[in-house]
Scaffold this active site. Structure first.
Site, PDB file in Angstrom:
ATOM      1  N   LYS A 201       0.891  -1.264   0.052  1.00  0.00           N
ATOM      2  CA  LYS A 201       0.146  -0.234   0.195  1.00  0.00           C
ATOM      3  C   LYS A 201       0.785   1.291   0.176  1.00  0.00           C
ATOM      4  O   LYS A 201       0.735   2.114  -0.955  1.00  0.00           O
ATOM      5  CB  LYS A 201      -0.830   0.017   1.281  1.00  0.00           C
ATOM      6  CG  LYS A 201      -2.047  -0.644   0.985  1.00  0.00           C
ATOM      7  CD  LYS A 201      -2.824  -0.608   2.468  1.00  0.00           C
ATOM      8  CE  LYS A 201      -4.048  -1.430   2.535  1.00  0.00           C
ATOM      9  NZ  LYS A 201      -4.703  -1.389   3.840  1.00  0.00           N
TER      10      LYS A 201
ATOM     11  N   LEU B  20     -17.311  10.911   5.772  1.00  0.00           N
ATOM     12  CA  LEU B  20     -17.307  10.919   4.170  1.00  0.00           C
ATOM     13  C   LEU B  20     -17.733   9.384   3.817  1.00  0.00           C
ATOM     14  O   LEU B  20     -17.717   8.411   4.631  1.00  0.00           O
ATOM     15  CB  LEU B  20     -15.972  11.001   3.978  1.00  0.00           C
ATOM     16  CG  LEU B  20     -14.654  10.167   4.285  1.00  0.00           C
ATOM     17  CD1 LEU B  20     -14.793   8.780   3.431  1.00  0.00           C
ATOM     18  CD2 LEU B  20     -13.546  10.951   4.175  1.00  0.00           C
TER      19      LEU B  20
ATOM     20  N   ASN C 179     -25.149   7.068  11.239  1.00  0.00           N
ATOM     21  CA  ASN C 179     -25.195   5.840  10.179  1.00  0.00           C
ATOM     22  C   ASN C 179     -26.358   4.948  10.267  1.00  0.00           C
ATOM     23  O   ASN C 179     -27.064   4.479   9.297  1.00  0.00           O
ATOM     24  CB  ASN C 179     -24.137   4.901  10.151  1.00  0.00           C
ATOM     25  CG  ASN C 179     -22.590   5.346   9.496  1.00  0.00           C
ATOM     26  OD1 ASN C 179     -22.971   6.443   8.977  1.00  0.00           O
ATOM     27  ND2 ASN C 179     -21.769   4.758   9.406  1.00  0.00           N
TER      28      ASN C 179
ATOM     29  N   LEU D  43     -33.323   7.867   0.263  1.00  0.00           N
ATOM     30  CA  LEU D  43     -34.812   7.485   0.053  1.00  0.00           C
ATOM     31  C   LEU D  43     -34.852   6.709  -1.416  1.00  0.00           C
ATOM     32  O   LEU D  43     -35.818   6.699  -1.732  1.00  0.00           O
ATOM     33  CB  LEU D  43     -35.682   8.648   0.291  1.00  0.00           C
ATOM     34  CG  LEU D  43     -36.349   9.090   1.562  1.00  0.00           C
ATOM     35  CD1 LEU D  43     -37.167  10.267   1.484  1.00  0.00           C
ATOM     36  CD2 LEU D  43     -36.339   7.963   2.695  1.00  0.00           C
ATOM     37  N   LYS D  44     -33.797   6.208  -1.467  1.00  0.00           N
ATOM     38  CA  LYS D  44     -33.811   5.438  -2.857  1.00  0.00           C
ATOM     39  C   LYS D  44     -34.083   3.700  -2.437  1.00  0.00           C
ATOM     40  O   LYS D  44     -33.188   3.238  -2.069  1.00  0.00           O
ATOM     41  CB  LYS D  44     -32.217   5.570  -3.507  1.00  0.00           C
ATOM     42  CG  LYS D  44     -32.626   6.401  -4.697  1.00  0.00           C
ATOM     43  CD  LYS D  44     -31.353   6.714  -5.603  1.00  0.00           C
ATOM     44  CE  LYS D  44     -31.160   5.399  -6.786  1.00  0.00           C
ATOM     45  NZ  LYS D  44     -29.877   5.443  -7.085  1.00  0.00           N
ATOM     46  N   ALA D  45     -35.079   3.369  -3.051  1.00  0.00           N
ATOM     47  CA  ALA D  45     -35.504   2.139  -2.869  1.00  0.00           C
ATOM     48  C   ALA D  45     -34.599   1.212  -3.626  1.00  0.00           C
ATOM     49  O   ALA D  45     -34.142   1.506  -4.660  1.00  0.00           O
ATOM     50  CB  ALA D  45     -36.880   1.915  -3.091  1.00  0.00           C
ATOM     51  N   GLY D  46     -34.344  -0.085  -3.045  1.00  0.00           N
ATOM     52  CA  GLY D  46     -33.436  -0.997  -3.826  1.00  0.00           C
ATOM     53  C   GLY D  46     -33.385  -2.327  -2.993  1.00  0.00           C
ATOM     54  O   GLY D  46     -34.132  -2.647  -2.225  1.00  0.00           O
TER      55      GLY D  46
ATOM     56  N   CYS E  33     -19.825  -0.344   6.249  1.00  0.00           N
ATOM     57  CA  CYS E  33     -20.321   0.672   7.353  1.00  0.00           C
ATOM     58  C   CYS E  33     -21.437   0.336   8.112  1.00  0.00           C
ATOM     59  O   CYS E  33     -21.863   0.121   9.028  1.00  0.00           O
ATOM     60  CB  CYS E  33     -20.094   2.155   6.968  1.00  0.00           C
ATOM     61  SG  CYS E  33     -18.468   2.632   6.324  1.00  0.00           S
TER      62      CYS E  33
ATOM     63  N   LYS F 245     -22.165  -3.025   9.423  1.00  0.00           N
ATOM     64  CA  LYS F 245     -21.298  -3.262  10.652  1.00  0.00           C
ATOM     65  C   LYS F 245     -21.851  -2.285  11.843  1.00  0.00           C
ATOM     66  O   LYS F 245     -22.069  -2.714  12.959  1.00  0.00           O
ATOM     67  CB  LYS F 245     -19.969  -3.027  10.382  1.00  0.00           C
ATOM     68  CG  LYS F 245     -18.882  -2.785  11.405  1.00  0.00           C
ATOM     69  CD  LYS F 245     -17.630  -2.528  10.989  1.00  0.00           C
ATOM     70  CE  LYS F 245     -17.268  -1.212  10.248  1.00  0.00           C
ATOM     71  NZ  LYS F 245     -16.846  -0.103  11.454  1.00  0.00           N
TER      72      LYS F 245
HETATM   73  C1  UGA Z   1     -21.791   5.686   4.834  1.00  0.00           C
HETATM   74  C2  UGA Z   1     -22.163   7.024   5.388  1.00  0.00           C
HETATM   75  O1  UGA Z   1     -22.908   7.348   4.121  1.00  0.00           O
HETATM   76  C3  UGA Z   1     -21.028   7.912   5.684  1.00  0.00           C
HETATM   77  O2  UGA Z   1     -21.529   9.152   6.284  1.00  0.00           O
HETATM   78  C4  UGA Z   1     -19.955   7.401   6.623  1.00  0.00           C
HETATM   79  O3  UGA Z   1     -18.808   7.867   6.850  1.00  0.00           O
HETATM   80  C5  UGA Z   1     -19.567   5.851   6.085  1.00  0.00           C
HETATM   81  O4  UGA Z   1     -20.598   5.070   5.950  1.00  0.00           O
HETATM   82  C6  UGA Z   1     -18.783   5.360   7.296  1.00  0.00           C
HETATM   83  O5  UGA Z   1     -19.010   5.007   8.321  1.00  0.00           O
HETATM   84  O6  UGA Z   1     -17.567   5.329   6.719  1.00  0.00           O
HETATM   85  P1  UGA Z   1     -20.731   4.571   2.716  1.00  0.00           P
HETATM   86  O7  UGA Z   1     -21.059   3.139   3.189  1.00  0.00           O
HETATM   87  O8  UGA Z   1     -19.505   4.895   1.999  1.00  0.00           O
HETATM   88  O9  UGA Z   1     -20.991   5.770   3.567  1.00  0.00           O
HETATM   89  O10 UGA Z   1     -21.925   4.708   1.519  1.00  0.00           O
HETATM   90  P2  UGA Z   1     -23.486   5.285   1.162  1.00  0.00           P
HETATM   91  O11 UGA Z   1     -23.341   6.175   0.359  1.00  0.00           O
HETATM   92  O12 UGA Z   1     -23.876   5.707   2.675  1.00  0.00           O
HETATM   93  O13 UGA Z   1     -24.111   4.073   0.917  1.00  0.00           O
HETATM   94  C7  UGA Z   1     -24.248   2.888   1.603  1.00  0.00           C
HETATM   95  C8  UGA Z   1     -25.236   1.880   1.116  1.00  0.00           C
HETATM   96  O14 UGA Z   1     -26.530   2.309   1.123  1.00  0.00           O
HETATM   97  C9  UGA Z   1     -25.104   1.357  -0.402  1.00  0.00           C
HETATM   98  O15 UGA Z   1     -25.280  -0.010  -0.349  1.00  0.00           O
HETATM   99  C10 UGA Z   1     -25.973   2.455  -1.123  1.00  0.00           C
HETATM  100  O16 UGA Z   1     -26.290   1.577  -2.271  1.00  0.00           O
HETATM  101  C11 UGA Z   1     -27.346   2.252  -0.139  1.00  0.00           C
HETATM  102  N1  UGA Z   1     -28.168   3.069  -0.289  1.00  0.00           N
HETATM  103  C12 UGA Z   1     -28.109   4.565  -0.007  1.00  0.00           C
HETATM  104  C13 UGA Z   1     -29.561   2.910  -0.654  1.00  0.00           C
HETATM  105  O17 UGA Z   1     -29.623   1.652  -0.902  1.00  0.00           O
HETATM  106  N2  UGA Z   1     -30.614   3.997  -0.862  1.00  0.00           N
HETATM  107  C14 UGA Z   1     -30.258   5.125  -0.677  1.00  0.00           C
HETATM  108  O18 UGA Z   1     -30.954   6.079  -0.788  1.00  0.00           O
HETATM  109  C15 UGA Z   1     -28.829   5.510  -0.254  1.00  0.00           C
END
Ligand code: UGA
Length: 428
Positions: free
Chosen positions: A35, A153, A208, A250-253, A260, A263
């Protein structure tokens, strides 16, 4: 200021580079030489849009450097960030073994007053443990302060999030250390929330988990929408415009994944149990999330009949777009079931390569992936899938051609006009 970042994963590397942007000098410490060599040569060891350019800029300007020499790095720097992983244990709790070994090294090599900043996601009470682990290793009584400064982030938009945070949380034990943190973040214009260690630690889990809750909530609504032929996007829009609710997450899927949310939800449930608090909401959030890939598969089976010998194209492997991270990715929960069902399938991801150990056939192009298949399964909402020529895709598939859109990324009306049999998750 001179800053040491211990742990050069995506949180450590991104934070370090953002500190360089703020005018600080940063050293990245990691034990993994592969790394380090990669970072020192200006190459990221993970995929994160825009970050490599910043890395190359700050290496060139000598604002950042990397080392595996713990003793020298700890002695030379007075503000030390702990950015190591806290993986999940079988029982849902966070494993603090890496945090502990970093704290012990800091205690061992400490030569003068230092501020040790915990950026890793750690359960309530960890700052106090870090203090204890450091003290236990100290040969003489040198003063130090531990700060809790959780990171918010997201992978895939790490740089933008770290450059423009909504807030900075600082759990602090003394005015001396708080003033150092204020100086460190003096370039930031967002609100600074100062509190004690425990509240800072809980804020990260509560944030989270709340976001995970929003996702499971809209996924439950989406299932209701499926039954009632309602478009869940309209519902999400309609409720999200209420500023008390907000339109984000609020995006369904097919559910949330990554390193993160799964866990942190589990750790929060675990911690609550430890203190005899029942956390029914989060138990349900987790249950709903675990069910979403099964719900998706059930939808496929009820439309295709048996999956045996059905030819399927899986689009997307990463847990979300703009990352190569496959940890807890719902795509793999689906793939594992497909393997059990003797389906014939090809997979594609624009960035994830060579991470499959189950002998999956991964195609280089989307065209090759969809060619001659009965159904396309969208598991990650990569922009490239949205933009592709779906008429051409239709022509290359068997008839009837199904789309199962696990991320509601396509327009159902348009897809049906092209001739697809389209199913989303409450997407009409
Ligand atoms: C998440 C948090 O959003 C960050 O603020 C935090 O810093 C990070 O965890 C962490 O603890 O390090 P991350 O896991 O990188 O970030 O990604 P997200 O954008 O939050 O998405 C997480 C999951 O939720 C993805 O699988 C995404 O597809 C899903 N998701 C997100 C949905 O299904 N619907 C949504 O509307 C948004």
């Amino acid at each position: 200021m001179k800053i040491l970042i211990i742990g050069t994963g995506y949180v450590g590397t991104t934070s370090g580079l953002v500190f360089c942007e703020m005018g600080h000098k940063v050293t990245g410490l990691d034990l993994d030489k592969v790394k380090l060599n990669s970072l020192q040569s200006g190459k990221l060891h993970f995929f994160e849009p825009g970050l490599d350019l910043l890395l190359q800029k700050h290496i060139k300007e000598k604002n950042i450097s990397f080392t595996n020499d713990s003793e020298k790095a700890i002695k030379e720097n007075d503000v030390i960030f702990i950015c190591v992983g806290t993986p999940q244990e079988e029982d849902g709790s966070a494993n603090l073994v890496y945090v502990k070994s970093v704290a012990q090294a800091i205690g061992k090599y400490m030569n003068r007053y230092k501020v040790i900043v915990n950026k890793s996601t750690v359960p309530v009470g960890t700052a106090k443990l870090v203090e204890k682990w450091i003290k236990n290793e100290q040969e003489s009584d040198i003063q130090f302060d531990v700060i809790s400064n959780p990171e918010f982030l997201r992978e895939g938009s790490a740089l933008q999030d770290a450059l423009n945070p909504d807030r900075i949380i600082i759990g602090y034990p003394s005015e001396r250390s708080l003033n150092i943190m204020k100086e460190l973040y003096s370039e930031s214009t967002c609100p600074l929330v100062t509190t004690n260690h425990e509240a800072a630690e809980l804020i990260k889990y509560a944030a989270n988990s709340f976001l995970a809750m929003k996702i499971s909530y809209i996924n439950e609504i989406a299932r209701l929408c499926d039954t009632l032929n309602i478009n869940v996007n309209d519902v999400a829009n309609g409720i999200g415009l209420d500023h008390r609710i907000g339109g984000h997450f609020l995006k369904a899927g097919i559910g949330y994944g990554g390193s993160c949310f799964p866990k942190d939800v589990s750790e929060l449930i675990f911690s609550a149990k430890k203190y005899n608090i029942s956390f029914n909401i989060m138990e349900s959030v987790r249950e709903t999330n675990e069910f979403m890939p099964i719900y998706f598969l059930n939808k496929i089976i009820s439309n295709l009949g048996t999956l045996k010998n059905k030819k399927l194209a899986i689009l997307g492997l990463s847990f979300k777009p703009n990352t190569d991270d496959i940890r807890e990715s719902p795509a793999f929960k689906i793939i594992n079931r497909l393997i059990e069902s003797d389906a014939i399938f090809k997979v594609h991801d624009p960035v994830v390569t060579g991470k499959m150990d189950s002998g999956l056939y991964q195609c280089k192009t989307i065209e090759e992936t969809v060619q001659g298949t009965d159904a396309v399964l969208i598991c990650t909402d990569w922009e490239v899938y949205k933009e592709m020529d779906w008429e051409k895709v239709k022509d290359s598939m068997n008839n009837p051609s199904y789309i199962f859109d696990g991320r509601n990324m396509l327009n159902p009306i348009k897809m049906r006009e092209i001739g697809f049999v389209y199913f989303g998750i409450g997407n009409y």
